[in-house]
Design a protein around this motif. Structure first.
Motif, mmCIF file in Angstrom:
data_model
loop_
_atom_site.group_PDB
_atom_site.id
_atom_site.type_symbol
_atom_site.label_atom_id
_atom_site.label_comp_id
_atom_site.label_asym_id
_atom_site.label_seq_id
_atom_site.Cartn_x
_atom_site.Cartn_y
_atom_site.Cartn_z
ATOM 1 N N ASP A 63 37.246 29.925 43.052
ATOM 2 C CA ASP A 63 35.825 29.957 43.402
ATOM 3 C C ASP A 63 35.476 31.078 44.373
ATOM 4 O O ASP A 63 34.322 31.211 44.780
ATOM 5 C CB ASP A 63 35.395 28.612 44.008
ATOM 6 N N ASP A 64 36.451 31.914 44.735
ATOM 7 C CA ASP A 64 36.248 32.917 45.774
ATOM 8 C C ASP A 64 35.790 34.253 45.187
ATOM 9 O O ASP A 64 35.852 34.481 43.978
ATOM 10 C CB ASP A 64 37.551 33.111 46.539
ATOM 11 N N ARG A 65 35.341 35.124 46.072
ATOM 12 C CA ARG A 65 34.978 36.497 45.725
ATOM 13 C C ARG A 65 35.923 37.461 46.418
ATOM 14 O O ARG A 65 36.521 37.138 47.445
ATOM 15 C CB ARG A 65 33.525 36.799 46.135
ATOM 16 N N TYR A 111 42.671 43.702 41.648
ATOM 17 C CA TYR A 111 41.275 44.038 41.953
ATOM 18 C C TYR A 111 41.149 45.472 42.457
ATOM 19 O O TYR A 111 42.094 46.037 43.009
ATOM 20 C CB TYR A 111 40.719 43.062 42.995
ATOM 21 N N LYS A 112 39.952 46.034 42.258
ATOM 22 C CA LYS A 112 39.674 47.411 42.653
ATOM 23 C C LYS A 112 38.628 47.433 43.763
ATOM 24 O O LYS A 112 37.859 46.480 43.935
ATOM 25 C CB LYS A 112 39.154 48.217 41.458
ATOM 26 N N LEU A 157 52.399 40.371 55.449
ATOM 27 C CA LEU A 157 52.894 41.568 54.782
ATOM 28 C C LEU A 157 52.504 41.484 53.313
ATOM 29 O O LEU A 157 52.877 40.534 52.622
ATOM 30 C CB LEU A 157 54.415 41.665 54.933
ATOM 31 N N GLY A 158 51.734 42.465 52.839
ATOM 32 C CA GLY A 158 51.223 42.401 51.474
ATOM 33 C C GLY A 158 52.301 42.218 50.424
ATOM 34 O O GLY A 158 52.144 41.463 49.469
ATOM 35 N N ASN A 200 41.285 41.696 50.963
ATOM 36 C CA ASN A 200 42.146 41.206 49.876
ATOM 37 C C ASN A 200 42.931 42.340 49.223
ATOM 38 O O ASN A 200 44.009 42.103 48.660
ATOM 39 C CB ASN A 200 41.326 40.521 48.795
ATOM 40 N N LEU A 201 42.391 43.545 49.265
ATOM 41 C CA LEU A 201 42.969 44.653 48.502
ATOM 42 C C LEU A 201 44.342 45.068 49.011
ATOM 43 O O LEU A 201 45.071 45.791 48.321
ATOM 44 C CB LEU A 201 42.018 45.851 48.520
ATOM 45 N N GLN A 202 44.717 44.605 50.201
ATOM 46 C CA GLN A 202 46.025 44.911 50.766
ATOM 47 C C GLN A 202 47.145 44.212 50.012
ATOM 48 O O GLN A 202 48.306 44.599 50.098
ATOM 49 C CB GLN A 202 46.009 44.522 52.256
#
Length: 254
Positions: free
Chosen positions: A60-62, A74-75, A193-194, A67-69
């Protein structure tokens, strides 16, 4: 399989532990993925790459800039867009043969049965205990195996649970009832740590494939109740066994 599918999965099929029969099992499998974030993103990539035939995406999240780390499907241009829809697009572009059931909502105790209906396995990579326990209870009630994965800072945890089976623990046996709430620590507070997300997510996908192939003997047993703790600092991995709790309110009567 048509020739193009045989070529796509040739590196699986030549493995004696998988072969054509095992690949057919993966093709017929339906996996429900809870969350397509730090754990769910890499797990989704390798479940799709393995040829899982049907995927249910529950999120349900955006997408947020932070988040990109670690959430690699996702871009930057997709920030603030719904993750579930973006993940569905990613799967379609990666392999249009995969059937996707899209559920842009949060799983709760009230809607879990409907969201997980028809799944052969659930892979849970969500970020709070309330949802994790709702998933566990629903899996026990429906007789669905669960692979649960978590990650934080430099550590990850991945375990396979089958609380619906006699003598086997569920996830609630592991954490108990005290965590049946939303107020758990987050990576925003503690950091992460990603690459640990990638390790935990891909290892969870491996364990999911192990469970799905168990009927054919594939990669050995499903490792019910085995919790693997991943240490990114050492680096190392250790394994512990979770015993079934006879008084567990999730699976104690099974």
């Amino acid at each position: 399989m048509p020739p193009d599918r045989l070529e796509r999965f040739a590196r699986h099929i030549v493995l004696p532990e998988i072969g054509g029969a095992g690949q057919a099992l993966l093709h017929r499998a339906h996996v429900a993925l809870i969350g397509v974030g730090g754990i769910g993103s890499p797990a989704l990539q390798y479940l799709a790459a393995a040829g899982i035939g049907t995927l249910s995406l529950i999120e349900d999240d955006r997408v947020e800039p932070s988040n990109l780390q670690r959430q690699t499907i996702y871009k930057a241009a997709e920030v603030y867009h719904p993750k579930a829809q973006l993940a569905s697009v990613w799967v379609h572009e990666f392999d249009p043969e995969i059937q996707v059931h899209l559920h842009p909502c949060r799983l709760t105790a009230e809607n879990a049965d409907g969201l997980l209906a028809g799944a052969d396995l659930v892979l849970d990579g969500c970020d709070n205990f309330a949802t994790r326990l709702a998933v566990s209870d629903a899996c026990v009630a429906a007789g669905i195996p669960l692979v649960s994965a978590a990650v934080g800072r430099f550590q990850g945890q991945v375990g396979a649970f089958a609380g619906h089976l006699p003598g086997e623990a569920c996830y609630r046996c592991f954490v108990g009832d005290a965590f049946d709430a939303d107020d758990c620590d987050t990576c925003a507070e503690d950091g992460m740590l990603g690459a640990m997300s990638g390790w935990a997510g891909t290892f969870a996908a491996l364990q999911a494939i192990r469970v799905l192939l168990a009927p054919s003997g594939g990669l050995g047993g499903p490792q019910w109740g085995r919790l693997h703790v991943l240490d990114g600092l050492a680096p190392a991995m250790r394994t512990m066994t979770i015993a079934k709790d006879p008084s567990c309110k999730g699976c104690g009567r099974t």
